[in-house]
Design a protein around this motif. Structure first.
Motif, PDB file in Angstrom:
ATOM      1  N   GLY A  80     -14.799 -26.348  15.060  1.00  0.00           N
ATOM      2  CA  GLY A  80     -13.844 -25.242  15.084  1.00  0.00           C
ATOM      3  C   GLY A  80     -14.618 -23.945  15.247  1.00  0.00           C
ATOM      4  N   SER A  81     -13.907 -22.842  15.246  1.00  0.00           N
ATOM      5  CA  SER A  81     -14.583 -21.546  15.396  1.00  0.00           C
ATOM      6  C   SER A  81     -15.026 -21.035  14.032  1.00  0.00           C
ATOM      7  N   GLY A  82     -15.628 -19.871  14.004  1.00  0.00           N
ATOM      8  CA  GLY A  82     -16.123 -19.294  12.756  1.00  0.00           C
ATOM      9  C   GLY A  82     -15.034 -19.159  11.697  1.00  0.00           C
ATOM     10  N   THR A  83     -13.847 -18.834  12.127  1.00  0.00           N
ATOM     11  CA  THR A  83     -12.746 -18.664  11.174  1.00  0.00           C
ATOM     12  C   THR A  83     -12.445 -19.972  10.438  1.00  0.00           C
ATOM     13  N   VAL A 130     -11.792  -5.874  10.302  1.00  0.00           N
ATOM     14  CA  VAL A 130     -10.901  -6.975  10.653  1.00  0.00           C
ATOM     15  C   VAL A 130     -11.235  -8.253   9.877  1.00  0.00           C
ATOM     16  N   TYR A 131     -12.545  -8.534   9.712  1.00  0.00           N
ATOM     17  CA  TYR A 131     -12.911  -9.840   9.168  1.00  0.00           C
ATOM     18  C   TYR A 131     -12.746  -9.913   7.657  1.00  0.00           C
ATOM     19  N   GLY A 132     -12.942  -8.792   6.965  1.00  0.00           N
ATOM     20  CA  GLY A 132     -12.619  -8.747   5.540  1.00  0.00           C
ATOM     21  C   GLY A 132     -11.119  -8.907   5.337  1.00  0.00           C
ATOM     22  N   GLU A 133     -10.355  -8.229   6.178  1.00  0.00           N
ATOM     23  CA  GLU A 133      -8.895  -8.322   6.066  1.00  0.00           C
ATOM     24  C   GLU A 133      -8.430  -9.751   6.373  1.00  0.00           C
ATOM     25  N   ARG A 134      -9.122 -10.400   7.310  1.00  0.00           N
ATOM     26  CA  ARG A 134      -8.739 -11.777   7.640  1.00  0.00           C
ATOM     27  C   ARG A 134      -8.910 -12.700   6.432  1.00  0.00           C
ATOM     28  N   MET A 135      -9.927 -12.460   5.629  1.00  0.00           N
ATOM     29  CA  MET A 135     -10.126 -13.321   4.448  1.00  0.00           C
ATOM     30  C   MET A 135      -8.978 -13.155   3.456  1.00  0.00           C
ATOM     31  N   ALA A 154     -16.877 -11.544   0.817  1.00  0.00           N
ATOM     32  CA  ALA A 154     -17.334 -10.351   1.535  1.00  0.00           C
ATOM     33  C   ALA A 154     -17.902 -10.739   2.893  1.00  0.00           C
ATOM     34  N   VAL A 155     -17.800  -9.803   3.823  1.00  0.00           N
ATOM     35  CA  VAL A 155     -18.367  -9.981   5.157  1.00  0.00           C
ATOM     36  C   VAL A 155     -19.752  -9.343   5.161  1.00  0.00           C
ATOM     37  N   HIS A 156     -20.724 -10.066   5.650  1.00  0.00           N
ATOM     38  CA  HIS A 156     -22.080  -9.506   5.707  1.00  0.00           C
ATOM     39  C   HIS A 156     -22.155  -8.462   6.819  1.00  0.00           C
ATOM     40  N   HIS A 157     -22.049  -8.916   8.048  1.00  0.00           N
ATOM     41  CA  HIS A 157     -22.015  -7.975   9.170  1.00  0.00           C
ATOM     42  C   HIS A 157     -20.567  -7.837   9.617  1.00  0.00           C
ATOM     43  N   GLU A 158     -19.972  -6.680   9.373  1.00  0.00           N
ATOM     44  CA  GLU A 158     -18.564  -6.454   9.767  1.00  0.00           C
ATOM     45  C   GLU A 158     -18.563  -6.072  11.244  1.00  0.00           C
ATOM     46  N   THR A 159     -18.272  -7.064  12.059  1.00  0.00           N
ATOM     47  CA  THR A 159     -18.386  -6.943  13.510  1.00  0.00           C
ATOM     48  C   THR A 159     -17.406  -5.919  14.090  1.00  0.00           C
ATOM     49  N   THR A 160     -16.400  -5.557  13.310  1.00  0.00           N
ATOM     50  CA  THR A 160     -15.429  -4.554  13.751  1.00  0.00           C
ATOM     51  C   THR A 160     -16.124  -3.253  14.155  1.00  0.00           C
ATOM     52  N   LEU A 199     -19.539 -15.710   1.235  1.00  0.00           N
ATOM     53  CA  LEU A 199     -19.917 -14.793   2.306  1.00  0.00           C
ATOM     54  C   LEU A 199     -19.445 -15.249   3.678  1.00  0.00           C
ATOM     55  N   ASP A 200     -18.895 -14.308   4.433  1.00  0.00           N
ATOM     56  CA  ASP A 200     -18.692 -14.493   5.859  1.00  0.00           C
ATOM     57  C   ASP A 200     -19.977 -13.984   6.527  1.00  0.00           C
ATOM     58  N   GLY A 201     -20.826 -14.951   6.866  1.00  0.00           N
ATOM     59  CA  GLY A 201     -22.076 -14.601   7.557  1.00  0.00           C
ATOM     60  C   GLY A 201     -21.978 -14.993   9.022  1.00  0.00           C
ATOM     61  N   VAL A 202     -20.754 -15.013   9.557  1.00  0.00           N
ATOM     62  CA  VAL A 202     -20.541 -15.556  10.900  1.00  0.00           C
ATOM     63  C   VAL A 202     -21.364 -14.798  11.941  1.00  0.00           C
ATOM     64  N   SER A 203     -21.437 -13.470  11.827  1.00  0.00           N
ATOM     65  CA  SER A 203     -22.170 -12.720  12.855  1.00  0.00           C
ATOM     66  C   SER A 203     -23.503 -12.189  12.328  1.00  0.00           C
ATOM     67  N   SER A 204     -24.049 -12.825  11.288  1.00  0.00           N
ATOM     68  CA  SER A 204     -25.372 -12.409  10.806  1.00  0.00           C
ATOM     69  C   SER A 204     -26.306 -13.582  10.550  1.00  0.00           C
ATOM     70  N   ASN A 207     -22.216 -20.195  17.597  1.00  0.00           N
ATOM     71  CA  ASN A 207     -22.253 -19.437  18.855  1.00  0.00           C
ATOM     72  C   ASN A 207     -22.479 -17.938  18.704  1.00  0.00           C
ATOM     73  N   LYS A 208     -23.073 -17.537  17.589  1.00  0.00           N
ATOM     74  CA  LYS A 208     -23.452 -16.117  17.494  1.00  0.00           C
ATOM     75  C   LYS A 208     -24.984 -16.039  17.385  1.00  0.00           C
ATOM     76  N   CYS A 209     -25.527 -15.639  16.247  1.00  0.00           N
ATOM     77  CA  CYS A 209     -26.981 -15.415  16.208  1.00  0.00           C
ATOM     78  C   CYS A 209     -27.807 -16.690  16.398  1.00  0.00           C
TER      79      CYS A 209
HETATM   80  C1  LIG Z   1     -16.791 -13.743  15.110  1.00  0.00           C
HETATM   81  C2  LIG Z   1     -16.519 -13.547  13.671  1.00  0.00           C
HETATM   82  C3  LIG Z   1     -15.702 -14.418  12.923  1.00  0.00           C
HETATM   83  C4  LIG Z   1     -15.007 -15.634  13.465  1.00  0.00           C
HETATM   84  O1  LIG Z   1     -14.466 -15.531  14.676  1.00  0.00           O
HETATM   85  P1  LIG Z   1     -14.032 -16.847  15.488  1.00  0.00           P
HETATM   86  O2  LIG Z   1     -13.360 -16.263  16.666  1.00  0.00           O
HETATM   87  O3  LIG Z   1     -13.134 -17.637  14.617  1.00  0.00           O
HETATM   88  O4  LIG Z   1     -15.297 -17.594  15.798  1.00  0.00           O
HETATM   89  C5  LIG Z   1     -15.588 -14.213  11.562  1.00  0.00           C
HETATM   90  N1  LIG Z   1     -16.225 -13.202  10.957  1.00  0.00           N
HETATM   91  C6  LIG Z   1     -17.034 -12.359  11.632  1.00  0.00           C
HETATM   92  C7  LIG Z   1     -17.740 -11.289  10.873  1.00  0.00           C
HETATM   93  C8  LIG Z   1     -17.198 -12.493  13.004  1.00  0.00           C
HETATM   94  O5  LIG Z   1     -17.993 -11.651  13.676  1.00  0.00           O
END
Ligand SMILES: *Cc1c(COP(=O)(O)O)cnc(C)c1O
Length: 357
Positions: A60-63, A87-92, A135-141, A164-169, A190-192
């Motif tokens: 699945g994806s990061g989410t 966005v990603y903190g709010e998503r949690m 918490a989100v480590h790197h807030e990609t927003t 931790l959401d470390g998806v983009s770190s 598929n990120k770092c």
């Molecule tokens: C990319 C990202 C996600 C997850 O995104 P997907 O589209 O589900 O892969 C979650 N958190 C952060 C901080 C992101 O950058």
């Protein structure tokens, strides 16, 4: 095409070739070996001890990984404080609400740092254990690298545990698994890590998987996946090509000097982009010291809207990323994850000059 969006990233030839690996049945030993190698490789990124930490792979994806972490690790009587500044903190918070987890969001506007005092107050208000802080480590927003060091102290002092959401770190910034009160960290291929989309994962404490609480999901139950993966099996049909890709990507990361070398390379590339843009009168949205090395956001040049900038760069071989929500009108983002060579950088600088001037 060079992808300067925050994932998926431009792949190496080796990873791309790996995606077309042999057809494989996930009930055969060859799959078990592949999966075991990938799981070990994930532990190795930050030198984690398998006695204390365990990786759980998900297709699945990061989410999916973030959601699996929250719905599997917050116990039925648990309370979750979510830390929002994007966005990603709010998503949690949304994930927690959808799963019926009792949640207290601590919210700041997107351009601001996380509200450490607010987290402290939320934890003090909520005296009853067990409490988790997501918490989100790197807030990609915005590209902000949230101050997890400071958040970790606030949590440690109050006996709260970090999700931790470390998806983009993960793989590109320092994560102190053993120094911070980390319960788990969710990330993606598929990120770092420079793999392909399709596989995500959660690293969590071994004891949480050995004596799990009741998960609020069947498909996203981490302990269920873990039990199968410990026996070199898999609960459901996995994204095998993406696993081939991640296997190759982890080998490349290791051979190229690990996360430290990757971080140094990202920092160099981000600096080059920022300097070029500055010379064209385009300013960074956040100070460099607040930004991750992974992605930075910039103010759109005077008189230029996002589609004009995007399309001009795309026709020259580069895909950039828009600002999210209301930031679409004001910002654009450039990520320097993925395989980007010095000559790609030269071309990018030329393309920026042509399109912006
Ligand atoms: C990319 C990202 C996600 C997850 O995104 P997907 O589209 O589900 O892969 C979650 N958190 C952060 C901080 C992101 O950058």
């Amino acid at each position: 095409m060079i992808l300067l969006n925050p994932g998926p990233v431009t792949l190496s030839e080796r990873v791309r070739a790996a995606l077309a690996g042999p057809d494989l049945c996930h009930r055969e030993p060859e799959f078990g070996q592949l999966q075991a190698r990938v799981r070990q490789g994930l532990l190795d990124v930050y030198g984690l001890d398998a006695g204390a930490w365990q990786p759980v792979l998900l297709s699945g994806s990061g989410t999916a990984a973030v959601e699996a972490m929250l719905v599997s690790l917050v116990p039925p009587d648990g309370h979750l404080v979510t830390v929002e500044n994007g966005v990603y903190g709010e998503r949690m918070t949304s994930i927690a609400r959808a799963a019926g987890i009792e949640v207290s969001p601590v919210t700041r506007p997107w351009q601001e740092p996380i509200d450490l005092d607010g987290v402290a107050r939320a934890l003090d208000r909520n005296g009853h254990a067990p409490t988790f802080v997501a918490a989100v480590h790197h807030e990609t927003t915005t590209g902000r690298l949230n101050d997890l060091e400071a958040l970790a102290s606030v949590c440690s002092e109050r006996g709260a545990r970090l999700l931790l959401d470390g998806v983009s770190s993960f793989g590109g910034e320092w994560l102190d698994f053993d120094g911070w009160p980390v319960e788990a960290c969710a990330a993606t291929a598929n990120k770092c890590l420079h793999g392909a989309p399709g596989v995500a994962f959660v690293l969590t404490r071994r004891e949480r998987l050995e004596s799990p609480t009741r998960a609020r999901s069947l498909y996203l139950d981490l302990a269920g996946h873990w039990r199968s993966q410990q026996e070199d099996g898999t609960a459901f049909t996995p994204a095998i090509p993406a696993l081939y890709g991640l296997d190759a990507a982890l080998a490349e990361l290791d051979a190229s000097g690990g996360w430290q070398a990757r971080r140094a390379r990202y920092a160099e590339l981000a600096g080059t982009v920022a300097t070029e843009l500055e010379s064209l009168g385009v300013t960074s949205y956040l100070p460099a010291e607040d930004s991750s090395v992974v992605l930075r956001s910039y103010r759109l040049p005077e008189g230029m809207d996002y589609p004009l900038l995007h399309d001009g760069l795309k026709s020259r071989g580069f895909v950039i990323y828009a600002g999210q929500g209301a930031m679409y009108e004001r910002l654009f983002r450039i990520s320097t994850m993925g395989v980007i060579s010095d000559s790609d950088m030269q071309r990018l600088r030329g393309a920026l000059r042509e399109v912006i001037t």
